[in-house]
Design an enzyme around this catalytic site. Structure first.
Site, PDB file in Angstrom:
ATOM      1  N   ASP A   8      30.901  35.166  36.705  1.00  0.00           N
ATOM      2  CA  ASP A   8      32.153  34.872  37.340  1.00  0.00           C
ATOM      3  C   ASP A   8      32.667  33.609  37.018  1.00  0.00           C
ATOM      4  OD1 ASP A   8      34.145  35.571  39.419  1.00  0.00           O
ATOM      5  OD2 ASP A   8      32.572  34.984  40.991  1.00  0.00           O
ATOM      6  N   GLY A  11      38.673  33.305  35.416  1.00  0.00           N
ATOM      7  CA  GLY A  11      40.088  33.066  35.934  1.00  0.00           C
ATOM      8  C   GLY A  11      40.094  31.722  36.250  1.00  0.00           C
ATOM      9  N   ARG A  12      39.222  30.960  36.845  1.00  0.00           N
ATOM     10  CA  ARG A  12      39.253  29.805  37.197  1.00  0.00           C
ATOM     11  C   ARG A  12      38.976  28.755  36.059  1.00  0.00           C
ATOM     12  NH1 ARG A  12      34.777  30.195  41.794  1.00  0.00           N
ATOM     13  NH2 ARG A  12      35.016  32.524  40.898  1.00  0.00           N
ATOM     14  N   TRP A  13      38.320  28.986  34.996  1.00  0.00           N
ATOM     15  CA  TRP A  13      38.220  28.430  33.967  1.00  0.00           C
ATOM     16  C   TRP A  13      39.565  28.312  32.816  1.00  0.00           C
ATOM     17  CZ3 TRP A  13      38.979  29.045  28.647  1.00  0.00           C
ATOM     18  CH2 TRP A  13      38.218  28.250  27.826  1.00  0.00           C
ATOM     19  N   SER A  53      33.618  45.489  38.168  1.00  0.00           N
ATOM     20  CA  SER A  53      33.243  46.124  39.428  1.00  0.00           C
ATOM     21  C   SER A  53      34.130  47.339  39.813  1.00  0.00           C
ATOM     22  CB  SER A  53      32.993  45.298  40.544  1.00  0.00           C
ATOM     23  OG  SER A  53      34.242  44.877  41.151  1.00  0.00           O
ATOM     24  N   GLU A  55      35.528  47.391  42.434  1.00  0.00           N
ATOM     25  CA  GLU A  55      36.691  46.638  43.305  1.00  0.00           C
ATOM     26  C   GLU A  55      37.543  46.163  42.277  1.00  0.00           C
ATOM     27  OE1 GLU A  55      33.462  46.523  44.005  1.00  0.00           O
ATOM     28  OE2 GLU A  55      33.364  47.457  45.936  1.00  0.00           O
ATOM     29  N   ASN A  56      37.066  45.686  41.192  1.00  0.00           N
ATOM     30  CA  ASN A  56      38.066  45.085  40.043  1.00  0.00           C
ATOM     31  C   ASN A  56      39.294  46.122  39.688  1.00  0.00           C
ATOM     32  OD1 ASN A  56      35.262  43.185  38.473  1.00  0.00           O
ATOM     33  ND2 ASN A  56      36.785  42.460  40.148  1.00  0.00           N
ATOM     34  N   TRP A  57      39.127  47.239  39.920  1.00  0.00           N
ATOM     35  CA  TRP A  57      40.221  48.214  39.444  1.00  0.00           C
ATOM     36  C   TRP A  57      41.338  48.105  40.425  1.00  0.00           C
ATOM     37  CZ3 TRP A  57      39.893  50.860  35.201  1.00  0.00           C
ATOM     38  CH2 TRP A  57      38.759  51.410  34.859  1.00  0.00           C
ATOM     39  N   SER A 184      28.733  40.713  46.033  1.00  0.00           N
ATOM     40  CA  SER A 184      29.951  41.344  45.687  1.00  0.00           C
ATOM     41  C   SER A 184      29.651  43.009  45.176  1.00  0.00           C
ATOM     42  CB  SER A 184      30.755  40.717  44.489  1.00  0.00           C
ATOM     43  OG  SER A 184      31.159  39.513  45.033  1.00  0.00           O
ATOM     44  N   GLU A 195      15.099  37.338  42.745  1.00  0.00           N
ATOM     45  CA  GLU A 195      15.144  35.881  43.088  1.00  0.00           C
ATOM     46  C   GLU A 195      16.808  35.805  42.621  1.00  0.00           C
ATOM     47  OE1 GLU A 195      13.306  33.624  44.359  1.00  0.00           O
ATOM     48  OE2 GLU A 195      11.652  35.152  44.430  1.00  0.00           O
TER      49      GLU A 195
END
Ligand code: IPE
Ligand code: IPE
Ligand code: MG
Length: 229
Positions: A8, A11-13, A53, A55-57, A184, A195
């Site tokens: 993850d 996008g922020r990168w 995922s 959801e990423n669709w 997520s 863990e």
């Protein structure tokens, strides 16, 4: 045995560098390569990566199509890295939702790397934990229609055989990059006793050094599985 990563922060990168989100995904491929090599070096048997995922669709169409093209391209480009490292390539997820071309490329790479035995790399593509539990439940319901008297005897081990991860060990360690502290909808069943490690590094910056330090942290954990030592 099995290290899993929720990759993850692409996008922020990119945003932090004034670039398009897709540039972050592109740079993230380098992290996949680095972590694959590091995992092989460390003797990890299964490295699984959450790449896309269910959801990423729901992301903008342009981002989805670019991501799918990137998967396609990476599968061709990374073939030699997989062979050089003895890595078997596997894709798990809702394969029917992927394009025909991508499915052909996936089958091709899975076949070509089938005999590689140093490590297995699982790419979770169009995957979600709830989807997996649902598809398993539906298959069981259909299979046991007409012999409901056998249902009470079903065990957790029996149920696991219907999940797409059947035959693979549950993850010992699940790493999530980018500082987000949630699952997520990832490996909900399989991660019951994993863990968890949350690292602030954005995925494109997560390389060998970060991977090894995650393994070191894991080594200090005390896994009790609800029991008393
Ligand atoms: C992870 O990075 C890649 C995918 C989920 C496909 P993101 O694209 O989620 O990046 P952020 O979280 O928006 O920074
Ligand atoms: C999880 O990341 C999915 C993958 C890494 C493939 P997301 O960026 O989609 O998750 P949320 O939206 O922050 O929960
Ligand atoms: Mg994200």
């Amino acid at each position: 045995m099995h290290v899993s990563i929720i990759m993850d922060g692409n996008g922020r990168w990119a945003k932090a560098r004034g670039k398009e989100r897709v540039q972050g995904h592109l740079e993230g491929v380098g992290s996949v390569r680095a972590c694959t090599e590091a995992a092989v070096e460390a003797g990890v048997k299964v490295l699984s990566l959450f790449a896309f995922s269910e959801e990423n669709w729901g992301r903008p169409e342009k981002e989805v199509s670019t991501l799918m093209e990137l998967m396609f391209k990476s599968m061709i480009d990374e073939f030699s890295t997989l062979m050089d490292n003895g890595v078997r390539f596997v894709v798990l997820g809702h394969r029917e939702k992927l394009s025909k071309n991508l499915n052909i490329a996936i089958d091709d790479l899975m076949k070509k790397t089938e005999a590689n035995a140093t490590m297995t790399m699982i790419i979770f593509l169009s995957y979600s934990g709830k989807w997996d539990i649902m598809q398993a439940t539906k298959r069981i319901a259909k299979e046991y229609a007409g012999r409901e008297d056998e249902i009470d005897a079903l065990t957790e081990a029996d149920f696991s055989k219907y999940l797409v991860t059947a035959g693979y060990p549950d993850p010992d360690l699940i790493i999530r990059t980018s500082g987000e502290k949630r699952m997520s909808n990832y490996l909900l069943w399989q991660g019951a006793y994993s863990e968890l490690l949350f690292d602030d590094t954005l995925w494109p910056d997560f390389r060998k050094e970060q991977f090894f330090s995650a393994l070191k942290e894991y080594a200090s954990r005390d896994r009790r599985y609800g029991k008393v030592k």
